[in-house]
Design a protein around this motif. Structure first.
Motif, PDB file in Angstrom:
ATOM      1  N   ALA A   8       0.774  -1.080   0.104  1.00 22.29           N
ATOM      2  CA  ALA A   8      -0.018   0.090   0.069  1.00 22.29           C
ATOM      3  C   ALA A   8       0.859   1.128  -0.033  1.00 22.29           C
ATOM      4  CB  ALA A   8      -0.904   0.020   1.311  1.00 22.29           C
ATOM      5  N   ALA A   9       2.006   1.142   0.506  1.00 23.96           N
ATOM      6  CA  ALA A   9       2.827   2.336   0.747  1.00 23.96           C
ATOM      7  C   ALA A   9       3.476   2.699  -0.491  1.00 23.96           C
ATOM      8  CB  ALA A   9       3.852   2.206   1.892  1.00 23.96           C
ATOM      9  N   ASP A  10       3.906   1.658  -1.298  1.00 25.04           N
ATOM     10  CA  ASP A  10       4.576   1.773  -2.587  1.00 25.04           C
ATOM     11  C   ASP A  10       3.277   2.277  -3.714  1.00 25.04           C
ATOM     12  OD1 ASP A  10       6.953   1.098  -2.135  1.00 25.04           O
ATOM     13  OD2 ASP A  10       6.568  -1.137  -2.796  1.00 25.04           O
ATOM     14  N   GLU A  11       2.224   1.999  -3.389  1.00 28.49           N
ATOM     15  CA  GLU A  11       1.129   2.186  -4.118  1.00 28.49           C
ATOM     16  C   GLU A  11       0.915   3.923  -4.080  1.00 28.49           C
ATOM     17  OE1 GLU A  11      -3.790   1.541  -4.541  1.00 28.49           O
ATOM     18  OE2 GLU A  11      -2.413  -0.091  -3.998  1.00 28.49           O
ATOM     19  N   ALA A  12       1.091   4.234  -2.836  1.00 26.54           N
ATOM     20  CA  ALA A  12       0.391   5.692  -2.522  1.00 26.54           C
ATOM     21  C   ALA A  12       1.833   6.312  -2.635  1.00 26.54           C
ATOM     22  CB  ALA A  12       0.070   5.611  -1.100  1.00 26.54           C
ATOM     23  N   ASP A  13       2.871   5.870  -2.680  1.00 27.16           N
ATOM     24  CA  ASP A  13       4.133   6.561  -2.746  1.00 27.16           C
ATOM     25  C   ASP A  13       4.396   7.421  -1.574  1.00 27.16           C
ATOM     26  OD1 ASP A  13       6.700   7.487  -3.562  1.00 27.16           O
ATOM     27  OD2 ASP A  13       5.854   9.161  -4.763  1.00 27.16           O
ATOM     28  N   HIS A  14       3.970   6.914  -0.279  1.00 29.02           N
ATOM     29  CA  HIS A  14       4.120   7.392   0.843  1.00 29.02           C
ATOM     30  C   HIS A  14       4.475   6.400   1.859  1.00 29.02           C
ATOM     31  CE1 HIS A  14       3.321  10.576   3.606  1.00 29.02           C
ATOM     32  NE2 HIS A  14       2.439   9.852   4.501  1.00 29.02           N
ATOM     33  N   HIS A  15       5.558   6.525   2.536  1.00 25.83           N
ATOM     34  CA  HIS A  15       6.209   5.386   3.358  1.00 25.83           C
ATOM     35  C   HIS A  15       6.344   5.567   4.754  1.00 25.83           C
ATOM     36  CE1 HIS A  15       7.321   4.869  -0.999  1.00 25.83           C
ATOM     37  NE2 HIS A  15       6.845   3.349  -0.692  1.00 25.83           N
ATOM     38  N   PRO A  16       5.567   4.583   5.447  1.00 22.86           N
ATOM     39  CA  PRO A  16       5.663   4.547   7.183  1.00 22.86           C
ATOM     40  C   PRO A  16       6.925   4.191   7.609  1.00 22.86           C
ATOM     41  CG  PRO A  16       4.480   2.942   6.625  1.00 22.86           C
ATOM     42  CD  PRO A  16       4.813   3.562   5.125  1.00 22.86           C
ATOM     43  N   ASP A  17       7.351   4.317   8.738  1.00 27.35           N
ATOM     44  CA  ASP A  17       8.340   3.686   9.274  1.00 27.35           C
ATOM     45  C   ASP A  17       7.605   2.457  10.163  1.00 27.35           C
ATOM     46  OD1 ASP A  17      10.291   5.427   8.979  1.00 27.35           O
ATOM     47  OD2 ASP A  17       9.747   6.643  10.681  1.00 27.35           O
ATOM     48  N   VAL A  18       8.015   1.060  10.110  1.00 27.37           N
ATOM     49  CA  VAL A  18       7.475   0.055  10.486  1.00 27.37           C
ATOM     50  C   VAL A  18       8.429  -0.922  11.648  1.00 27.37           C
ATOM     51  CG1 VAL A  18       6.065  -2.138  10.001  1.00 27.37           C
ATOM     52  CG2 VAL A  18       5.997  -0.037   8.546  1.00 27.37           C
ATOM     53  N   SER A  19       8.006  -1.084  12.776  1.00 26.72           N
ATOM     54  CA  SER A  19       8.842  -1.828  13.542  1.00 26.72           C
ATOM     55  C   SER A  19       7.918  -3.190  13.624  1.00 26.72           C
ATOM     56  CB  SER A  19       8.879  -1.270  14.933  1.00 26.72           C
ATOM     57  OG  SER A  19       9.522  -2.123  15.853  1.00 26.72           O
ATOM     58  N   LEU A  20       8.707  -4.424  13.417  1.00 26.05           N
ATOM     59  CA  LEU A  20       8.146  -5.783  13.461  1.00 26.05           C
ATOM     60  C   LEU A  20       8.722  -6.384  14.542  1.00 26.05           C
ATOM     61  CD1 LEU A  20       6.473  -8.223  12.483  1.00 26.05           C
ATOM     62  CD2 LEU A  20       8.198  -8.487  10.777  1.00 26.05           C
ATOM     63  N   THR A  21       8.009  -6.938  15.629  1.00 25.74           N
ATOM     64  CA  THR A  21       8.676  -7.878  16.640  1.00 25.74           C
ATOM     65  C   THR A  21       7.721  -9.080  16.619  1.00 25.74           C
ATOM     66  OG1 THR A  21       7.614  -6.479  18.334  1.00 25.74           O
ATOM     67  CG2 THR A  21       9.828  -5.996  17.900  1.00 25.74           C
ATOM     68  N   TYR A  22       8.123 -10.100  17.414  1.00 26.55           N
ATOM     69  CA  TYR A  22       7.152 -11.349  17.513  1.00 26.55           C
ATOM     70  C   TYR A  22       5.799 -11.044  17.732  1.00 26.55           C
ATOM     71  CZ  TYR A  22       5.376 -15.875  19.408  1.00 26.55           C
ATOM     72  OH  TYR A  22       4.619 -16.732  19.432  1.00 26.55           O
ATOM     73  N   PRO A  23       5.463 -10.117  18.989  1.00 22.82           N
ATOM     74  CA  PRO A  23       4.109 -10.108  18.995  1.00 22.82           C
ATOM     75  C   PRO A  23       3.449  -8.674  18.655  1.00 22.82           C
ATOM     76  CG  PRO A  23       5.389  -9.094  20.999  1.00 22.82           C
ATOM     77  CD  PRO A  23       6.282  -9.634  19.924  1.00 22.82           C
ATOM     78  N   GLU A  24       3.977  -7.943  17.821  1.00 27.82           N
ATOM     79  CA  GLU A  24       3.404  -6.735  17.332  1.00 27.82           C
ATOM     80  C   GLU A  24       4.149  -5.901  16.472  1.00 27.82           C
ATOM     81  OE1 GLU A  24       3.557  -4.643  21.161  1.00 27.82           O
ATOM     82  OE2 GLU A  24       5.425  -3.654  20.548  1.00 27.82           O
ATOM     83  N   VAL A  25       3.308  -5.145  15.764  1.00 29.68           N
ATOM     84  CA  VAL A  25       3.828  -4.415  14.652  1.00 29.68           C
ATOM     85  C   VAL A  25       3.464  -3.077  15.026  1.00 29.68           C
ATOM     86  CG1 VAL A  25       3.599  -3.746  12.377  1.00 29.68           C
ATOM     87  CG2 VAL A  25       3.721  -6.007  12.864  1.00 29.68           C
TER      88      VAL A  25
END
Length: 231
Positions: A54-71
């Protein structure tokens, strides 16, 4: 809808962000932030994959943190230094993805940290701290574009005639660093209560709900900050 809420280059106020009805998200400092409890890593990866597309489609990119129990997702329009309709639109899509995957939003505990150094604020220390932290020096502070370390800003301490210091008892002259802990509009009083229950002391609530000044048992001060009453 107002021009500001539809113009992708216009910064939104806190009230405009609230009016957008993003229940999964909170404005923290100058960013939109959400936490989605995924419960397992595979669901988190699936959510991140959808966010990325979705970010690539919108050309607008968030910061994302992925860990075992959450994003944890952070949205901001860096070109205008705040939140715009682009962030609102992408936030809605991300919430939809999370709901489809069964990831539950949890706004409790969302935080942004700003270490602040009491100094002249004339920029003379910027290059040193930029080199130390692997960051870049800018107006009023130091920012790491990679997000590995929090932004550091320089604050001129209030003088004897400055109203900012009128309500505060004298501070230990040895303390020059303090933490500005930014929380959502509905988290400030809860965070204050937790600090007091943990042995902290309220130094001043003169500027509440914009911020509260607290100190630990050794007298080291910090501020709990919200976006409220900031114009």
């Amino acid at each position: 809808m107002s021009d500001a809420t539809t113009d992708p280059q216009a910064r939104l106020t806190h009230d405009q962000v609230l009016e957008a009805g993003l229940d999964d998200w909170r404005k923290v400092l100058d960013r939109l932030k959400a936490r989605f409890r995924t419960g397992d890593f595979a669901t988190g990866v699936a959510l991140v994959d959808r966010i990325g597309a979705a970010a690539d489609e919108a050309d607008h990119h968030p910061d994302v943190s992925l860990t075992y129990p959450e994003v944890i997702v952070t949205l901001s329009s860096h070109d205008v230094g705040g939140i715009t309709s682009r962030d609102i639109d992408l936030a809605r899509r991300i919430s939809g993805f999370a709901a489809e995957l069964g990831a539950e939003a949890d706004t409790s505990g969302l935080t942004e940290l700003e270490p602040a150094l009491d100094t002249s604020g004339d920029g003379r220390l910027g290059d040193f701290y930029a080199a130390l932290l692997g960051a870049e020096s800018g107006p009023g502070g130091v920012v790491d574009a990679s997000g590995q370390v929090p932004a550091v800003w320089f604050q001129t301490p209030p003088g004897p005639d400055d109203p900012r210091g009128a309500e505060l008892p004298p501070q230990d002259p040895e303390q020059r660093w303090h933490l500005d802990v930014w929380v959502p509009h509905d988290e400030g009083e809860r965070r204050l209560a937790a600090v007091l229950a943990a042995g902290g002391r309220l130094v001043s609530d003169a500027e509440a709900p914009s911020y509260w000044v607290v100190e630990d048992a050794d007298g080291n001060r910090s501020c709990i900050c919200t976006p409220l009453d900031r114009g």
